[in-house]
Design an enzyme around this catalytic site. Structure first.
Site, PDB file in Angstrom:
ATOM      1  N   HIS A   1       0.908  -1.233  -0.039  1.00  7.71           N
ATOM      2  CA  HIS A   1       0.135  -0.161   0.167  1.00  7.71           C
ATOM      3  C   HIS A   1       0.826   1.219   0.065  1.00  7.71           C
ATOM      4  O   HIS A   1       1.520   1.480   1.031  1.00  7.71           O
ATOM      5  CB  HIS A   1      -0.943  -0.112   1.065  1.00  7.71           C
ATOM      6  CG  HIS A   1      -1.832   1.123   1.353  1.00  7.71           C
ATOM      7  ND1 HIS A   1      -2.711   1.511   0.353  1.00  7.71           N
ATOM      8  CD2 HIS A   1      -1.953   2.169   2.278  1.00  7.71           C
ATOM      9  CE1 HIS A   1      -3.401   2.364   0.770  1.00  7.71           C
ATOM     10  NE2 HIS A   1      -2.852   3.095   1.741  1.00  7.71           N
TER      11      HIS A   1
ATOM     12  N   ASP B   1       0.536   5.132  -0.089  1.00  6.34           N
ATOM     13  CA  ASP B   1      -0.323   6.324   0.051  1.00  6.34           C
ATOM     14  C   ASP B   1       0.344   7.306  -1.098  1.00  6.34           C
ATOM     15  O   ASP B   1       1.494   7.789  -1.172  1.00  6.34           O
ATOM     16  CB  ASP B   1      -0.051   6.935   1.332  1.00  6.34           C
ATOM     17  CG  ASP B   1      -1.084   6.112   2.267  1.00  6.34           C
ATOM     18  OD1 ASP B   1      -2.417   5.767   1.854  1.00  6.34           O
ATOM     19  OD2 ASP B   1      -0.683   6.120   3.351  1.00  6.34           O
TER      20      ASP B   1
ATOM     21  N   ASP C   1      -7.861   0.934   2.791  1.00  3.30           N
ATOM     22  CA  ASP C   1      -7.265   2.174   3.850  1.00  3.30           C
ATOM     23  C   ASP C   1      -8.199   3.189   3.838  1.00  3.30           C
ATOM     24  O   ASP C   1      -7.782   4.383   4.432  1.00  3.30           O
ATOM     25  CB  ASP C   1      -5.854   2.423   3.515  1.00  3.30           C
ATOM     26  CG  ASP C   1      -5.626   3.131   4.881  1.00  3.30           C
ATOM     27  OD1 ASP C   1      -5.710   2.949   5.853  1.00  3.30           O
ATOM     28  OD2 ASP C   1      -4.516   4.267   4.534  1.00  3.30           O
TER      29      ASP C   1
ATOM     30  N   HIS D   1      -7.214   9.115  -0.893  1.00  3.65           N
ATOM     31  CA  HIS D   1      -7.991   9.066   0.447  1.00  3.65           C
ATOM     32  C   HIS D   1      -7.361   9.832   1.730  1.00  3.65           C
ATOM     33  O   HIS D   1      -7.769   9.579   2.847  1.00  3.65           O
ATOM     34  CB  HIS D   1      -8.245   7.461   0.597  1.00  3.65           C
ATOM     35  CG  HIS D   1      -7.093   6.768   1.142  1.00  3.65           C
ATOM     36  ND1 HIS D   1      -6.623   5.640   0.028  1.00  3.65           N
ATOM     37  CD2 HIS D   1      -6.247   6.573   2.111  1.00  3.65           C
ATOM     38  CE1 HIS D   1      -5.458   5.205   0.783  1.00  3.65           C
ATOM     39  NE2 HIS D   1      -5.171   5.591   1.827  1.00  3.65           N
TER      40      HIS D   1
END
Length: 1107
Positions: free
Chosen positions: A309, A311, A421, A634
């Protein structure tokens, strides 16, 4: 009988008759505590396993020569530019900085003769920051993370006694940026420096390294690594420690571990002793040295899949994310080559596009792995986006752009929506997923809920329209599992849907800041599988499988009769509720860009129909959409990034608005209109909504005068007339008035409302037609309030329920009449918030226009310099209902207004779009807004959230000037299309244009209304655009489609079956109902340019009109 004799049998015991000596009981805690010595540092390090981990080490200039080029001004040059510069000598011990700077290290390696024949050589490089290794021909080959991922396997070709060169691109940030004081969410320390403290050639004892992993999993201590107390779902786990002291499993693991230590000591750490230690470990773990551990045909229930993951922005800017992608994905390509069982998933088409643009060689390497099925794109969206705040059309475009990228580059679309997430999940996602070709959804974020535990692991998630997807939430409660014994164990012990299906996904790998799986994690999972096969202590996990394999077997079971439990509506996240409000300007940019793009596509579509020489601005539209979708990541749109990210997003939005403005101007020019030469020609307007609008519009300053400040704009979809209103032509019946009825109390009246205002607050609001007072006696609407806003930890993210206890009203200052005319009246009140902050609120009431709903509008200019303070505005209304209604994407969601249960109370702050409504039988009140998302309704108190002031991770979040519009819309009768359409109009203001000729040609007028929607007022025509693959539009990503087509998107907005007629005067040859990706699904009958449509409650339908 009796007296018989038999031979006497004397049984000899195998137990010695005499004791060899005393044997004491093991003191469990002592023997368990001893284990830590074997793999840790400390006073016995040299005598235990760490002392035998390496067979040799070479350092210094004779073997590792270092030189550096440090680019200026925090620039990030690519390989060719960087290596063209002069490099200066440097050495281990040197410091590099400041934060976010880049330093290119030229590393020349010469393997000494005494190490050339060793089994395994690595470069160990640790500067405490991130880096990327490049070959001399410009190929990125592996990422580095200080303190965590510091080793690079030295090629065999380097063992010739000569110097060999690599380059290391050093980034002066750690995996989680540069937080001040070590707390990851604190704002960055902008002057952080990193010391290069390791640059060694190391000969690794592979058997010793393997023994360390054996020992780790069976019962040893975890080697020191990066952990943050804020992440509640990280664990230090192994077999001996996972079970309690009373479990036989713990005792058995303890005996194995102590036997290993005893053997190691007896053999004085020799190679032979280490091999014998590993043989002892195999009694517990099995043979874990190859991927064959997974190929014994035994059933398994845990699907272990690597993921990373990243970001897209968070505690670092986008520019650093681009490098994180290269570092992380090059690591995974390397691990795939080394471990045949490794499968890696990566989402976010934007990150793939960055890789293709900046690192084409690495992209080709990834593409090869994708073809082999080992590197697996997933997710189907442009980024892992927020789902609460983007509009419905934005969610559509996330899928459209994401799926088209994956299909055009890798030949396949994703079947699984991937959002591990994101901070809550919109109720319409299942429908949109199905319309985008995805029937599965993966997340785990609801495991972070801070009030209620979400009750399911695997379930059918049902949308507002009844569409469903299979949803799975990893029972390990993380998307960044460390692949410990306990992670595998919790895949069953925390599984909440075992009655329906026991299988689960275990998503492992370093994440958030990137990195992905490590070789240690893959090795640990081999041992976990061996323990499962040999001891049965764990659920059996398998690598070499994919996320799609997991969902395929689930879908097969459902088809064969397994009935999964259902969850209807939104997956509300009981945490991070403050993200509906934080970074208000960023949210304003989002809303305005969505509105602008609606108009760009509508006008550009019409322009292509009028003039074939006009080119549909597909590249500009793609660029704008991709930038807006990127900003909906997000952490970006929710407001939980560092300040640098919002500097970046401001620049992107500026570019979007500039590009969009030019596109609109070009399309208007083609259509025969101008926004900039209003004093020339005749005035007109274009109504880009799908219904009639009759509104008073303020004239631009260039054509306004003291006696004529407003115009009445009237028209159906398309062309609208403009009548300049003067003081003399005001309609007495609809005129508005204002007066001071007593000192400091003002009365505003039109033919629908009578309002009293004192100190900027509304003390009375009477609906004249209904003779109904809306504001309860003794309270005030439009009351500004502040709350102490100090969440438990996540500042930008959270607002906690206890903040409601700190409510303070802001007393209004002096109120003055700022506008007094027959068409509109206004009052302005300046309210002091603190010594540094103030809010100037203008309350306006316009003359009512025919039968159009009238509303009370508020415009606030705010100077905001607070700390940990939450600003809201309240609207107590004389309405009783246990539910309030909120606009969401393509529909309405109803939420409780009470706190009967903890599930109800958890929704003390919720997300809404353009309106929120509280209605009872026969009457209701809607609150409209043009850029706000946070709302709450408690009893009869409606609260719109305006501004927050967290200090982490952005110390200056929301500081400065803000401009806020909202309105009160009372309505007789139920919540209906009046609220939906008025809120739409509130966000899509009419703009006055000029036409060079005195009269607009009928052909132009007809063109502007060539596509209309009649029938039920619940139907919304939300999008008109050109087909993605039309031959005159396509950019060549996918196969072109002959001819020209128009895409029309419609949705049902009120929650019931609705019928209507889609009218097209363009001579459409065929009409197809299609999905969001514009695949034709079924041909629809068209007669005389009309198509009958029927939609279920909250259904979204898309049509392709083939011209």
């Amino acid at each position: 009988m009796g007296g018989e004799t038999t031979d006497k049998i004397v049984r000899q015991s195998s137990i010695p008759r005499y004791s060899a000596g005393p044997v004491g009981q093991q003191i469990h805690s002592i023997y368990k505590g001893r284990l830590g010595q074997f793999t840790s540092g400390g006073q016995y390090q040299a005598q235990n396993l760490p002392g035998y981990m390496y067979e040799g080490r070479a350092t210094g200039e004779d073997h590792v020569k270092l030189s550096v080029y440090s680019p200026p001004d925090l620039s990030r040059p690519l390989f060719e530019e960087a290596t063209s510069h002069k490099f200066e000598k440097t050495q281990v011990g040197a410091w590099f900085g400041p934060s976010w700077s880049t330093h290119w290290l030229k590393v020349e390696l010469r393997v000494p003769s005494d190490l050339q024949n060793k089994e395994h050589l690595e470069l160990h490089w640790d500067a405490g920051n991130e880096g990327l290794i490049w070959t001399t021909d410009g190929e990125p080959i592996q990422g580095l993370t200080g303190g965590d991922r510091i080793e690079w396997v030295i090629p065999k070709t380097f063992r010739d006694g000569n110097f060999h060169t690599i380059y290391i691109e050093m980034a002066c940030n750690a995996m989680f940026g540069n937080p001040t004081g070590g707390d990851i969410i604190q704002p960055p320390d902008m002057n952080r420096y990193f010391q290069l403290h390791t640059a060694d050639i190391v000969a690794v004892n592979l058997e010793a390294r393997a023994l360390r992993i054996d020992f780790w999993i069976i019962g040893g201590t975890r080697p020191h690594g990066i952990r943050f107390k804020a992440f509640a779902n990280t664990f230090d786990i192994d077999a001996a420690r996972e079970f309690s002291d009373n479990d036989w499993q713990s005792h058995e693991a303890l005996q194995i571990e102590n036997a290993i230590m005893d053997e190691f000591i007896a053999g004085k750490g020799s190679k032979e002793a280490i091999v014998r230690c590993r043989e002892i470990a195999r009694k517990y773990c099995g043979n874990v040295d190859t991927a064959d551990i997974y190929n014994n045909g035994k059933d398994f229930i845990v699907y272990a899949v690597g993921n990373c993951h990243i970001d897209t922005c968070w505690l670092w800017p986008w520019a650093e994310t681009k490098r994180k992608v290269a570092r992380s994905w090059s690591n995974q390509c390397d691990l795939i080559d080394r471990y045949p069982e490794h499968r890696f998933v990566a989402s976010q088409a934007q990150q793939f596009k960055w890789l293709e643009q900046i690192y084409p060689k690495l992209f080709d390497r990834v593409k090869t792995k994708v073809k082999q099925g080992t590197f697996q794109p997933i997710g189907g969206s442009w980024v892992e986006h927020d789902t609460n705040m983007p509009s419905g059309e934005s969610l559509v475009r996330q899928f459209l752009y994401g799926q088209r990228f994956f299909e055009s580059h890798f030949g396949e679309r994703s079947r699984t929506f991937w959002l591990p997430d994101t901070f809550g999940y919109s109720s319409q996602l299942p429908q949109l997923c199905r319309l985008a070709g995805m029937s599965r959804f993966f997340t785990q974020k609801l495991s972070w809920n801070n009030i209620n535990n979400f009750p399911h692991t695997t379930f059918n998630w049902v949308s507002l329209d009844g569409s469903q997807v299979i949803c799975h939430m990893a029972p390990s409660n993380t998307y960044t599992a460390d692949a410990h014994f306990g992670d595998v164990k919790r895949s069953v012990t925390q599984h909440k849907s075992m009655d329906q299906d026991a299988t689960s996904l275990l998503m492992f790998g370093k994440g958030d800041g990137g990195g992905g799986p490590t070789w240690e994690q893959i090795e640990k999972l081999r041992r976990c599988r061996g323990i499962s096969d040999n001891k049965g202590l764990l659920p059996r996990a398998k690598m070499g499988v994919s996320v799609e394999d997991f969902f395929d077997q689930l879908e097969k079971k459902v088809v064969e009769g397994t009935k999964l439990v259902t969850w209807y509506g939104e997956l509300y996240f009981e945490l991070h509720r403050g993200t509906y409000t934080t970074q208000a300007n960023n949210k304003w940019n989002n809303r305005k860009s969505e509105v602008m793009l609606h108009d760009v596509e509508y006008l550009a579509t019409l322009a292509t129909l009028k003039d074939r020489s006009y080119r549909y601005p597909k590249k500009d539209i793609d660029d704008m959409w991709e930038n807006v979708l990127l900003c909906q990541f997000h952490d970006c749109l929710p407001g939980s990034c560092i300040e640098m990210c919002y500097d970046d997003s401001d620049e992107l939005y500026k570019k979007v608005f500039e590009t969009g403005d030019k596109c609109i101007e070009d399309a208007l020019k083609t259509l025969g209109f101008s926004r900039n030469e209003l004093s020339k020609g005749s005035l007109t307007a274009i109504n880009t909504t799908a219904w009639q609008r009759n509104e008073l519009v303020k004239l631009p300053k260039t054509i306004a005068s003291q006696s004529s400040e407003y115009a009445l704009v009237k028209g159906d979809p398309g062309l609208a007339s403009v009548e300049i209103m003067t003081n003399s032509n005001a309609n007495a019946k609809s005129a508005v008035s204002i007066k001071e009825i007593k000192k400091g109390v003002f009365q505003m009246t039109n033919n629908q409302y009578k309002i009293e205002v004192e100190g900027g607050s509304i003390t009375s609001l009477i609906d004249l037609a209904e003779q109904r007072e809306i504001v309860p006696k003794g309270v005030k609407a439009n009351q500004l309030v502040v709350f102490d806003d100090k969440p438990l930890y996540w500042q930008a993210w959270d607002v906690e329920v206890y903040h409601l206890n700190s409510r303070q009203e802001l007393p209004g200052g002096t109120t003055e009449i700022s506008e007094q005319g027959p068409h509109r009246v206004s009052l302005v009140t300046e309210t002091k918030i603190s010594e540094e902050s103030w809010i100037k609120t203008t309350i306006s009431l316009a003359a009512s226009v025919e039968d159009q709903p009238s509303y009370i509008e508020m415009y606030s200019e705010v100077e905001w310099h607070e700390k940990w303070t939450f600003l809201k505005v309240e609207f107590p209304v004389d309405i009783v209902n246990t539910e309030a209604s909120y606009e969401t994407q393509y529909g309405i969601i109803r939420r409780p207004t009470h706190y009967n249960t903890s599930w109800d109370m958890a929704k003390f702050e919720v997300c809404c779009h353009k309106w929120a409504d509280l209605s009872e039988n026969g009457y209701g009140v809607s609150i409209l807004n043009d850029s706000k998302y946070g709302f709450a309704t408690c009893g009869n108190m409606m609260r719109l959230s305006l501004l927050r002031s967290p200090k982490a991770p952005d110390a200056h979040a929301d500081m400065g000037r803000h401009h806020i519009r909202y309105a009160i819309l009372p309505h007789a009768g139920a919540l209906d299309s009046r609220t939906v359409r008025t809120a739409y109009n509130f966000n899509h203001p009419l703009k006055i244009l000029s036409s060079p000729s005195a009269s607009i040609p009928s052909t132009t007028a007809d063109l502007l209304s060539c596509i209309t929607l009649g029938g039920s007022k619940a139907l919304i025509l939300d999008c008109i655009k050109r087909g993605e693959d039309d031959e005159d539009v396509s950019r060549g990503e996918l196969a072109k489609r002959k001819g020209r087509s128009i895409i029309v998107r419609i949705y049902e907005s009120l929650g019931g079956r609705a019928r209507g007629t889609l009218k097209c005067t363009l001579g459409a040859k065929k009409v197809w109902k299609c999905n969001l990706l514009e695949d034709d699904l079924e041909e629809v009958r068209i007669e005389e340019g009309e198509v009958k449509v029927e939609l279920r409650a909250f259904e979204v339908q898309t049509f392709r009109l083939q011209l």
